[in-house]
Design a protein around this motif. Structure first.
Motif, PDB file in Angstrom:
ATOM      1  N   PHE A 120       0.657  -1.236   0.035  1.00 42.60           N
ATOM      2  CA  PHE A 120       0.269  -0.234  -0.048  1.00 42.60           C
ATOM      3  C   PHE A 120       1.040   1.292  -0.141  1.00 42.60           C
ATOM      4  O   PHE A 120       0.739   2.181  -0.962  1.00 42.60           O
ATOM      5  CB  PHE A 120      -0.995  -0.091   1.086  1.00 42.60           C
ATOM      6  CG  PHE A 120      -1.428   1.294   1.350  1.00 42.60           C
ATOM      7  CD1 PHE A 120      -2.452   1.298   0.650  1.00 42.60           C
ATOM      8  CD2 PHE A 120      -0.926   2.209   2.324  1.00 42.60           C
ATOM      9  CE1 PHE A 120      -3.311   2.703   0.701  1.00 42.60           C
ATOM     10  CE2 PHE A 120      -2.042   3.077   2.434  1.00 42.60           C
ATOM     11  CZ  PHE A 120      -2.855   3.692   1.939  1.00 42.60           C
ATOM     12  N   ASN A 121       2.065   1.211   0.915  1.00 43.01           N
ATOM     13  CA  ASN A 121       2.564   2.260   0.836  1.00 43.01           C
ATOM     14  C   ASN A 121       3.305   2.829  -0.117  1.00 43.01           C
ATOM     15  O   ASN A 121       3.753   3.892  -1.031  1.00 43.01           O
ATOM     16  CB  ASN A 121       3.516   2.598   2.332  1.00 43.01           C
ATOM     17  CG  ASN A 121       2.751   2.594   3.418  1.00 43.01           C
ATOM     18  OD1 ASN A 121       1.647   2.976   3.737  1.00 43.01           O
ATOM     19  ND2 ASN A 121       2.945   1.561   4.480  1.00 43.01           N
ATOM     20  N   ALA A 122       4.378   1.452  -0.730  1.00 44.44           N
ATOM     21  CA  ALA A 122       4.508   1.195  -1.951  1.00 44.44           C
ATOM     22  C   ALA A 122       4.298   2.319  -3.169  1.00 44.44           C
ATOM     23  O   ALA A 122       5.243   2.829  -4.298  1.00 44.44           O
ATOM     24  CB  ALA A 122       5.191  -0.183  -1.874  1.00 44.44           C
ATOM     25  N   TYR A 123       2.877   2.160  -3.489  1.00 47.50           N
ATOM     26  CA  TYR A 123       2.237   2.433  -4.855  1.00 47.50           C
ATOM     27  C   TYR A 123       1.926   3.678  -4.540  1.00 47.50           C
ATOM     28  O   TYR A 123       2.392   5.369  -4.118  1.00 47.50           O
ATOM     29  CB  TYR A 123       0.788   2.152  -4.386  1.00 47.50           C
ATOM     30  CG  TYR A 123      -0.121   2.783  -5.595  1.00 47.50           C
ATOM     31  CD1 TYR A 123      -0.406   1.239  -6.309  1.00 47.50           C
ATOM     32  CD2 TYR A 123      -0.733   3.607  -5.934  1.00 47.50           C
ATOM     33  CE1 TYR A 123      -1.010   1.766  -7.798  1.00 47.50           C
ATOM     34  CE2 TYR A 123      -1.644   4.073  -6.890  1.00 47.50           C
ATOM     35  CZ  TYR A 123      -1.752   2.720  -7.973  1.00 47.50           C
ATOM     36  OH  TYR A 123      -2.001   3.270  -8.699  1.00 47.50           O
ATOM     37  N   ALA A 124       2.440   4.407  -5.989  1.00 50.11           N
ATOM     38  CA  ALA A 124       3.433   5.336  -7.107  1.00 50.11           C
ATOM     39  C   ALA A 124       2.263   5.276  -8.370  1.00 50.11           C
ATOM     40  O   ALA A 124       1.982   7.236  -7.873  1.00 50.11           O
ATOM     41  CB  ALA A 124       4.980   5.510  -6.511  1.00 50.11           C
ATOM     42  N   LYS A 125       2.773   4.474  -8.543  1.00 49.26           N
ATOM     43  CA  LYS A 125       1.321   5.603  -9.796  1.00 49.26           C
ATOM     44  C   LYS A 125       0.985   4.009 -10.772  1.00 49.26           C
ATOM     45  O   LYS A 125       1.139   2.573 -10.176  1.00 49.26           O
ATOM     46  CB  LYS A 125       3.148   5.562 -11.151  1.00 49.26           C
ATOM     47  CG  LYS A 125       3.860   4.973 -11.465  1.00 49.26           C
ATOM     48  CD  LYS A 125       4.846   5.042 -11.759  1.00 49.26           C
ATOM     49  CE  LYS A 125       6.057   4.136 -12.981  1.00 49.26           C
ATOM     50  NZ  LYS A 125       6.583   3.009 -11.988  1.00 49.26           N
ATOM     51  N   ASN A 126      -0.108   4.120 -11.938  1.00 53.88           N
ATOM     52  CA  ASN A 126      -0.194   3.585 -11.934  1.00 53.88           C
ATOM     53  C   ASN A 126       0.254   2.507 -13.237  1.00 53.88           C
ATOM     54  O   ASN A 126       1.028   2.808 -13.666  1.00 53.88           O
ATOM     55  CB  ASN A 126      -0.916   4.039 -12.928  1.00 53.88           C
ATOM     56  CG  ASN A 126      -2.445   2.794 -13.625  1.00 53.88           C
ATOM     57  OD1 ASN A 126      -2.754   1.944 -13.023  1.00 53.88           O
ATOM     58  ND2 ASN A 126      -2.661   3.070 -14.940  1.00 53.88           N
ATOM     59  N   GLY A 127      -0.084   1.041 -12.787  1.00 53.59           N
ATOM     60  CA  GLY A 127       0.842   0.030 -13.429  1.00 53.59           C
ATOM     61  C   GLY A 127       1.220  -0.962 -11.715  1.00 53.59           C
ATOM     62  O   GLY A 127       1.969  -1.850 -12.155  1.00 53.59           O
ATOM     63  N   ASP A 128       1.781   0.431 -11.343  1.00 54.93           N
ATOM     64  CA  ASP A 128       1.994  -0.919  -9.771  1.00 54.93           C
ATOM     65  C   ASP A 128       1.221  -1.284  -8.670  1.00 54.93           C
ATOM     66  O   ASP A 128       0.873  -1.597  -9.108  1.00 54.93           O
ATOM     67  CB  ASP A 128       2.271   0.235  -8.221  1.00 54.93           C
ATOM     68  CG  ASP A 128       3.757   1.501  -8.736  1.00 54.93           C
ATOM     69  OD1 ASP A 128       4.185   0.855 -10.398  1.00 54.93           O
ATOM     70  OD2 ASP A 128       4.256   2.425  -8.462  1.00 54.93           O
ATOM     71  N   ARG A 129       2.046  -2.804  -8.540  1.00 56.89           N
ATOM     72  CA  ARG A 129       0.831  -3.644  -7.706  1.00 56.89           C
ATOM     73  C   ARG A 129       0.250  -3.136  -6.666  1.00 56.89           C
ATOM     74  O   ARG A 129       0.155  -2.312  -5.999  1.00 56.89           O
ATOM     75  CB  ARG A 129       1.476  -4.543  -7.074  1.00 56.89           C
ATOM     76  CG  ARG A 129       0.912  -5.878  -6.548  1.00 56.89           C
ATOM     77  CD  ARG A 129       1.959  -6.558  -6.137  1.00 56.89           C
ATOM     78  NE  ARG A 129       2.518  -6.965  -5.199  1.00 56.89           N
ATOM     79  CZ  ARG A 129       1.754  -7.392  -3.824  1.00 56.89           C
ATOM     80  NH1 ARG A 129       0.741  -7.722  -3.612  1.00 56.89           N
ATOM     81  NH2 ARG A 129       2.626  -7.032  -3.003  1.00 56.89           N
ATOM     82  N   ILE A 130      -0.843  -3.451  -6.508  1.00 54.97           N
ATOM     83  CA  ILE A 130      -2.009  -2.683  -4.942  1.00 54.97           C
ATOM     84  C   ILE A 130      -2.334  -4.120  -4.399  1.00 54.97           C
ATOM     85  O   ILE A 130      -2.654  -5.260  -5.152  1.00 54.97           O
ATOM     86  CB  ILE A 130      -3.419  -2.563  -5.537  1.00 54.97           C
ATOM     87  CG1 ILE A 130      -3.973  -3.300  -6.596  1.00 54.97           C
ATOM     88  CG2 ILE A 130      -2.862  -0.726  -6.853  1.00 54.97           C
ATOM     89  CD1 ILE A 130      -5.130  -2.800  -6.738  1.00 54.97           C
ATOM     90  N   PRO A 131      -2.519  -4.586  -2.910  1.00 52.77           N
ATOM     91  CA  PRO A 131      -1.890  -5.183  -2.418  1.00 52.77           C
ATOM     92  C   PRO A 131      -3.918  -6.302  -2.108  1.00 52.77           C
ATOM     93  O   PRO A 131      -4.383  -5.185  -2.745  1.00 52.77           O
ATOM     94  CB  PRO A 131      -1.662  -4.382  -0.987  1.00 52.77           C
ATOM     95  CG  PRO A 131      -2.312  -3.355  -1.196  1.00 52.77           C
ATOM     96  CD  PRO A 131      -2.449  -2.180  -2.501  1.00 52.77           C
ATOM     97  N   SER A 132      -3.633  -6.493  -2.195  1.00 53.19           N
ATOM     98  CA  SER A 132      -5.218  -7.189  -1.775  1.00 53.19           C
ATOM     99  C   SER A 132      -5.643  -8.264  -0.830  1.00 53.19           C
ATOM    100  O   SER A 132      -5.469  -8.631   0.109  1.00 53.19           O
ATOM    101  CB  SER A 132      -4.998  -8.738  -3.142  1.00 53.19           C
ATOM    102  OG  SER A 132      -4.617  -9.589  -3.140  1.00 53.19           O
ATOM    103  N   ILE A 133      -6.951  -8.533  -0.799  1.00 48.88           N
ATOM    104  CA  ILE A 133      -7.805  -9.141   0.048  1.00 48.88           C
ATOM    105  C   ILE A 133      -8.328 -10.605  -0.147  1.00 48.88           C
ATOM    106  O   ILE A 133      -9.265 -10.495  -1.041  1.00 48.88           O
ATOM    107  CB  ILE A 133      -8.843  -8.727   1.495  1.00 48.88           C
ATOM    108  CG1 ILE A 133      -7.659  -7.447   1.649  1.00 48.88           C
ATOM    109  CG2 ILE A 133      -8.813  -9.280   2.981  1.00 48.88           C
ATOM    110  CD1 ILE A 133      -9.146  -6.427   2.578  1.00 48.88           C
ATOM    111  N   ASP A 134      -7.976 -11.348   0.575  1.00 53.00           N
ATOM    112  CA  ASP A 134      -9.098 -13.192  -0.201  1.00 53.00           C
ATOM    113  C   ASP A 134      -9.867 -13.412   0.896  1.00 53.00           C
ATOM    114  O   ASP A 134      -9.313 -13.174   1.523  1.00 53.00           O
ATOM    115  CB  ASP A 134      -7.965 -14.155  -0.213  1.00 53.00           C
ATOM    116  CG  ASP A 134      -7.171 -13.654  -1.178  1.00 53.00           C
ATOM    117  OD1 ASP A 134      -7.222 -13.017  -2.709  1.00 53.00           O
ATOM    118  OD2 ASP A 134      -5.222 -14.369  -1.171  1.00 53.00           O
ATOM    119  N   VAL A 135     -11.268 -13.150  -0.021  1.00 55.16           N
ATOM    120  CA  VAL A 135     -12.406 -14.010   1.035  1.00 55.16           C
ATOM    121  C   VAL A 135     -13.138 -15.324   1.179  1.00 55.16           C
ATOM    122  O   VAL A 135     -12.989 -15.356  -0.604  1.00 55.16           O
ATOM    123  CB  VAL A 135     -13.379 -12.644   0.995  1.00 55.16           C
ATOM    124  CG1 VAL A 135     -14.820 -12.530   1.786  1.00 55.16           C
ATOM    125  CG2 VAL A 135     -13.099 -11.023   1.527  1.00 55.16           C
TER     126      VAL A 135
END
Lengths: 407, 260
Positions: A120-135
């Motif tokens: 979450f903190n490392a996200y800087a620009k479009n295309g960067d990985r976004i963190p996910s939650i598996d439910v």
């Protein structure tokens, strides 16, 4: 038509002087309707409250500290029994967790990426990985479905907003615009969907089924027992006998069908209450629409009675008559079902004159609070024509010695 | 008065009927050129074996069947063109025609009286009279389905006479009745004859025909083969009793071998 009047009186006396028949035809249906819908309502209510009161069993893996705060802030930790666990224990027992969800021991399993915060903190620009939650949840288990809903709407949404605030500061910048919605509905049409979909179908089936047993017995049964022939010896015309029989049978079966429909309409809220749905809107019934509905129902019943009579008189006995009428019942049910899916579209006026199908459509229009004079008249004309043809055929059959005396 | 002139009734046979009767013919002649007259004040008996055409003849008189050929008049009214008027003049009783079992004898009497347009007071008096005569009073309000065969027959007779008809047609009047009820019925028929009614009955019981009928017509295979008073028939056939006379006629028509 004095003879017809006497026959009507006699046929009505047959039913209304017989306490057993009065009970089975008019009282029992009402009791049954209330009992069935009441029972369904009570059962659904207790099922729903059981689901609402159930404390969800939730396991959350790798929960970041910020998420735990959201859980506390939303009160989710009080509402549900939440267990936190770490990645290593999850990895070891992964299949066990999945099995628990599958067999209902665990209502919900939520797994965060191990590096959720970092990503979450490392996200800087479009295309960067976004963190996910598996439910993980189980839609075949009521508790699990509900746990999934509550988690999504209450916890996941709040957490997303919390993180969005961290990233953007001002949430309104992100929302860009808001949508204001206002419902504009005709008061008469509100809450009529259920009635206008189900009632035409129900009316058609109830009318036919209550006409069926009665008419088969009164025509084929009397022919079989030799009591119809005694009337043929009376100094009255065959048409008078036919009219007398049809009118009396229609009166009785209309009353029986009305008892069914009215008790169904009034018993329905008992079921809907259990389902948590709104009541049935009956405001479409005014004097004009009430009369239109009644006229359609009465004539439709006369049509069914005439149709069943025409078949019954040609049959050798009640058994043959019943087996000949069974396929017609299926056609009538199909016509009723078709109306459930025919609503809304514009139709040529002549289609409303088609017996049963057109009639059910008109009932649908009336019940949805939008009666139309044109289609109503078309349906009445169609019904009267069909009844006239059937009465003519039945009278002809009464005059036929081959049919009446197997000669 | 009943006048039957050259009555012929032909049934068309369906395939099913053909199989039942084991025949390939598509038609069956049930009655073949029968002529007869029954007069007021007499009991006319149609005598014949089963399937001879007795019931068909009586049903044609009662307007339930239409003659294929010939004509029937009842009290001067044509049975085809003036069916309603004929039905108002006749009483027709047969085993296959029954009263509605859901109602009482009393209700059925009033119902049919109403269909015949009988005045209410006349109807009430007639009901009291008939129900007393036939011993119906005790069970007049019981449903017909709850009555015994004899009671049902008595009720049916009373109801069939509700309009005081001039002509009484009885198909096998004592069929299925015990001897006491049968006696009540035959006695009543004699009484009606003495009151000037025209009565026609069908039967295959020789002793009954011998005792009851003033004139007898024998029917075999749809044809009237003999007619006359009992004495006339016995004399013409040189027979000792009606049964003897009937078999002599039967042998002549059908041949010796048909009997044994």
């Amino acid at each position: 038509m004095k003879g017809a009047k006497r026959i009507i009186k006699k046929e009505l006396a047959r039913v209304f002087k017989d306490k057993k028949l009065i009970f089975t035809m008019f009282i029992m249906p009402a009791i049954l309707m209330f009992a069935i819908y009441g029972l369904i309502g009570t059962l659904m209510k207790s099922m729903n409250s059981d689901i609402t009161e159930h404390r969800d069993v939730v396991t959350i893996v790798n929960a970041p500290a910020s998420f735990k705060e959201t859980v506390k802030a939303t009160g989710y930790d009080v509402m549900a029994s939440v267990a936190y666990t770490d990645a290593s224990s999850y990895t070891t027992n992964k299949s066990q967790y999945r099995d628990d969800v599958e067999n209902g021991a665990l209502d919900l399993l939520v797994v965060f990426d191990e590096d959720f915060d970092e990503a979450f903190n490392a996200y800087a620009k479009n295309g960067d990985r976004i963190p996910s939650i598996d439910v993980f949840y189980n839609s075949t288990e009521n508790y699990s479905s509900k746990a999934h809903n509550v988690f999504n709407t209450l916890v996941a949404n709040s957490y997303r907003q919390a993180l969005q605030t961290v990233r953007f500061g001002d949430l309104e910048r992100l929302e860009v615009f808001s949508v204001n919605e206002e419902l504009i509905e005709k008061e008469a049409k509100k809450g009529t969907e259920f009635l206008s979909t189900m009632l035409p179908y129900m009316i058609v089936i109830m009318l036919f089924s209550s006409a069926m047993g009665l008419t088969v017995d009164a025509i084929a049964g009397e022919k079989e027992r030799g009591t119809l022939a005694s009337m043929l010896l009376a100094p009255i015309s065959r048409t008078e006998i036919v009219v007398g029989k049809l009118v009396s049978l229609s009166i009785i079966s209309t009353l029986s069908a009305l008892v069914y429909c009215v008790s169904m309409i009034f018993a329905m809220p008992m079921m809907q209450e259990g389902m948590g749905a709104g009541g049935v809107n009956l405001s479409f019934i005014g004097i004009d629409t009430g009369l239109m509905l009644l006229a359609t129902i009465v004539l439709m019943n006369l049509l069914f009675v005439s149709l069943i009579s025409a078949v019954s008189i040609c049959a050798k006995d009640t058994k043959t008559a019943s087996s000949l009428i069974a396929p017609m019942y299926i056609v009538v049910i199909m016509a009723g079902v078709m109306t459930m899916f025919a609503g809304g579209s514009e139709m040529a006026i002549w289609k409303y004159a088609i017996p049963v199908y057109g009639n059910a459509l008109v009932v649908q229009q009336i019940c949805s609070g939008e009666p139309q004079l044109g289609s109503f008249l078309a349906t009445i004309v169609g019904l009267v024509a069909a009844i006239a043809i059937l009465v003519g055929l039945t009278s002809k059959a009464f005059n036929s010695e081959k049919i009446m005396f197997n000669a | 008065m009943i006048v039957i002139k050259d009555l012929t009734k032909i049934y068309k046979l369906s395939n099913k009927k053909k199989a039942e009767l084991k025949t390939k013919d598509s038609e069956k002649v049930a009655v073949n050129g029968v002529s007869l007259e029954a007069h007021p004040g007499e009991i006319y008996g149609l005598l014949g074996p089963n399937g001879a055409g007795k019931t068909t003849t009586l049903r044609c008189v009662a307007t339930l069947l239409k003659p294929t050929k010939g004509e029937i008049t009842v009290c001067g009214f044509d049975s085809v063109k003036e069916g309603k008027k004929v039905r108002d003049k006749i009483s027709f009783l047969t085993n296959e025609i029954k009263l509605d079992p859901h109602f009482s004898a009393s209700y059925m009497f009033d119902f049919f009286g109403g269909l015949h347009g009988i005045d209410e007071e006349v109807l009430a008096n007639r009901k009291a009279d008939f129900f007393k005569r036939f011993d119906i009073l005790d069970f007049q309000d019981k449903k017909i389905e709850d009555l015994s065969t004899g009671m049902k027959q008595k009720a049916a007779i009373a109801v069939s006479l509700v309009h005081d008809p001039e002509v009484i047609i009885f198909d096998e009047p004592t069929n299925g009745l015990d001897i006491i009820t049968a006696r009540v019925v035959t006695d009543f028929l004699r009484e009606l004859r003495d009151a000037g009614k025209t009565i026609i009955v069908s039967t295959h019981i020789m002793s009954e025909a011998q005792k009851l009928c003033d004139r007898i017509g024998m029917i075999i295979d749809g044809k009237k083969v003999a007619e006359g008073t009992l004495e006339e028939l016995l004399e013409s056939e040189s027979a000792e009793d009606l049964e003897d006379a009937f078999f002599k006629v039967y042998k002549r028509i059908k041949g010796e071998d048909k009997i044994s």
